[in-house]
Scaffold this motif. Sequence first.
Motif, PDB file in Angstrom:
ATOM      1  N   ILE A 102       0.833  16.980  14.522  1.00 13.81           N
ATOM      2  CA  ILE A 102       0.389  16.522  15.842  1.00 13.81           C
ATOM      3  C   ILE A 102       1.556  15.910  16.620  1.00 13.81           C
ATOM      4  CG2 ILE A 102      -1.954  16.041  15.009  1.00 13.81           C
ATOM      5  CD1 ILE A 102      -1.260  13.063  15.207  1.00 13.81           C
ATOM      6  N   LEU A 117       2.146   9.007  24.720  1.00 17.48           N
ATOM      7  CA  LEU A 117       1.360   7.818  25.018  1.00 17.48           C
ATOM      8  C   LEU A 117       1.244   7.604  26.514  1.00 17.48           C
ATOM      9  CD1 LEU A 117       2.960   5.463  22.378  1.00 17.48           C
ATOM     10  CD2 LEU A 117       0.695   6.487  22.261  1.00 17.48           C
ATOM     11  N   MET A 161       9.783  14.725  23.199  1.00 14.22           N
ATOM     12  CA  MET A 161       9.784  14.015  21.916  1.00 14.22           C
ATOM     13  C   MET A 161       8.504  14.298  21.132  1.00 14.22           C
ATOM     14  SD  MET A 161      11.636  10.556  23.227  1.00 14.22           S
ATOM     15  CE  MET A 161      11.732   9.607  21.709  1.00 14.22           C
ATOM     16  N   ILE A 217       2.258  13.268  20.078  1.00 15.66           N
ATOM     17  CA  ILE A 217       1.547  12.282  20.892  1.00 15.66           C
ATOM     18  C   ILE A 217       2.416  11.861  22.075  1.00 15.66           C
ATOM     19  CG2 ILE A 217       0.619   9.941  20.934  1.00 15.66           C
ATOM     20  CD1 ILE A 217       0.010  10.281  17.920  1.00 15.66           C
ATOM     21  N   ARG A 231       1.504  11.816   6.041  1.00 24.05           N
ATOM     22  CA  ARG A 231       2.718  12.325   6.685  1.00 24.05           C
ATOM     23  C   ARG A 231       2.587  13.796   7.066  1.00 24.05           C
ATOM     24  NH1 ARG A 231       8.725  11.394   4.321  1.00 24.05           N
ATOM     25  NH2 ARG A 231       9.506  12.245   6.275  1.00 24.05           N
ATOM     26  N   ARG A 248       0.656  14.073  10.201  1.00 23.67           N
ATOM     27  CA  ARG A 248       1.448  13.635  11.349  1.00 23.67           C
ATOM     28  C   ARG A 248       2.469  14.692  11.778  1.00 23.67           C
ATOM     29  NH1 ARG A 248      -0.249   9.740  14.131  1.00 23.67           N
ATOM     30  NH2 ARG A 248      -1.277   8.047  13.058  1.00 23.67           N
ATOM     31  N   GLU A 249       2.914  15.519  10.797  1.00 26.80           N
ATOM     32  CA  GLU A 249       3.843  16.606  11.132  1.00 26.80           C
ATOM     33  C   GLU A 249       3.203  17.592  12.106  1.00 26.80           C
ATOM     34  OE1 GLU A 249       6.918  17.745   9.668  1.00 26.80           O
ATOM     35  OE2 GLU A 249       7.215  16.243   8.084  1.00 26.80           O
ATOM     36  N   GLY A 275       3.486   7.160  15.479  1.00 24.78           N
ATOM     37  CA  GLY A 275       2.754   8.417  15.648  1.00 24.78           C
ATOM     38  C   GLY A 275       3.494   9.617  15.083  1.00 24.78           C
ATOM     39  N   THR A 276       4.673   9.398  14.533  1.00 26.77           N
ATOM     40  CA  THR A 276       5.445  10.486  13.921  1.00 26.77           C
ATOM     41  C   THR A 276       5.337  10.376  12.399  1.00 26.77           C
ATOM     42  OG1 THR A 276       7.514   9.294  13.617  1.00 26.77           O
ATOM     43  CG2 THR A 276       7.116  10.216  15.807  1.00 26.77           C
ATOM     44  N   PRO A 277       5.848  11.369  11.681  1.00 26.34           N
ATOM     45  CA  PRO A 277       5.776  11.281  10.208  1.00 26.34           C
ATOM     46  C   PRO A 277       6.737  10.238   9.615  1.00 26.34           C
ATOM     47  CG  PRO A 277       6.190  13.558  10.931  1.00 26.34           C
ATOM     48  CD  PRO A 277       6.378  12.676  12.123  1.00 26.34           C
ATOM     49  N   TYR A 328      10.981  14.989  11.150  1.00 25.47           N
ATOM     50  CA  TYR A 328      10.128  16.126  10.783  1.00 25.47           C
ATOM     51  C   TYR A 328      10.840  17.058   9.805  1.00 25.47           C
ATOM     52  CZ  TYR A 328       7.334  14.583  14.746  1.00 25.47           C
ATOM     53  OH  TYR A 328       6.565  13.836  15.592  1.00 25.47           O
TER      54      TYR A 328
END
Lengths: 286, 257
Positions: free
Chosen positions: A80, A84, A144, A82, A74, A77-78, B95-97, A106
Amino acid sequence: MADPVISIRGLRKSYGEFEAVRGIDLDVQAGEVFAFLGPNGAGKTTTVEILEGYRKRSGGEVSVLGEDPQHGDRGWRERIGIVLQSCRLDPYLTVRESLGLYAGYYRAPRPVDEVIELVGLGGKADARARGLSGGQQRRLDVGMALIGDPELLFLDEPTTGFDPSARRQAWETIAGLRDLGKTVFLTTHYMDEAQRLADRVTIISRGEVVASGTPDDLGDRESLPTTISYRLGGEEVSVETTDPVADLHELTGRAVERKLELEGLEVTRPNLEDVYLSLTSEGEDE
Amino acid sequence: MSGFALFAHQFRYDQKAFWRNPASVFFTVMFPVVLLLIFATVFGDQTVEVRGGIKTTAYYVPAIITLAVISATMQSLAMSLVIAREDGRLKRGRGTPMPAWVFIAGRVGNSAVVALLMLGLLAVIGRVLYGVAIPWSQMPEIVFTLLVGAAAFCCLGIALTAAIPSQDAAAPIVNALLLPLYFLSGVFIPDDQLPDGVIHFADIFPIRHFFEAFFDVYDPGSAGGGLQWGNLAVVALWGVAGLLLAIRFFRWTPRGG
């Protein structure tokens, strides 16, 4: 020198018999806009999905922000964001709500209103996603991905299928990311996009790197021949030369001497598009 | 945010998106209401030979609540998850936390709340229009039975997404599974009119068992109104099977393109 944000060594990915990625090496430094360029089916999306943690690799070493994306937690992921290649929005949520939903994921998101301004959707904050144009939806996509204030942003073919004005808007948004100090990993199959936005470009074809460098010196453009073209007596003439100054001097000297008109005289350096096509077309003619 | 706060956050947005979507409101909320009105209007004055004869409307109120619960859970989840998956929205969320369970819990919570709302709405319509008593004393058993069913059919709906390859295929596949079973399980046609063979066949599937369990707590009659543990166990078993399949086969990335 600081550690690279992304470091790839000998990356491989196979789907059954088919090797989509065949030993890629590359580094992306902090704060740069890096373009990963290649024709459809070259392995771009496979590579970027490995970097994003969506796919497992078959071989090689990958480090993104110091971690192996296959085990990204987690906290990773905070850091980066993305965007798509193709992703719709929830049609029934407004711009503000879509961003608000993601902000909640987040620990330290950017303020929603700030992101709305950043991606230029100020006048559309309370419009539902279904009422936005393609270009506006794409900017909300970018918003986003930015809401968590990431250090590294992945953009997978951000302007594919766009009309020229929507592309231009998207480019302005992406160019603005550099000013925020973000590292951007951009995949595209448009040469002009890479040329316009990127600090460095790597071109892949059939799962392998075929060229790497800044947009200006990519593929050893300096050493490629220059084209001199003109019309003489209604006939098109085109000459390739590696010594354009001397040849041009000789050509125009003779023309002046004989009082010949060289209609439409042009001297063209190979552009990035030519380099790209010559690099990616080798052995691709099935 | 803590786990619960994150769930509440997700749930709030899922509710917004649900109530603003005309398709979900129509099929999940309006359709069961319309069905109840039609069945009650067409067969209203007859009696059904169940438990020595009850009014048709007293049969259809719990029957249509059963359908509404399945619709709010299995049908609604399977369709909306496939659409979100093929849109790429599930992939973006991954793709998010955000932890995966938060997303699933938000959707399941949304379904459970809508199912409870449908219980209230259909019970009130049954009472006001057709004089079908609301069994207040049975409420704990009713809500418990409903929640067991809701949980099981949510799991089945999530599992079913793995068998649906595209957005276009979602509605046909879901309806092809559910509609025949509604008929065979006695939801549309009172079960005293169904041949035994049909009932035995329907007994394999969870809809019949959920309907029986729910009918008995909603209309105590001769059955006494106690929880139907046998039926609930079959429903729960199907739910567990669905859960295992969902854990194994659920995917976040689009299947097409």
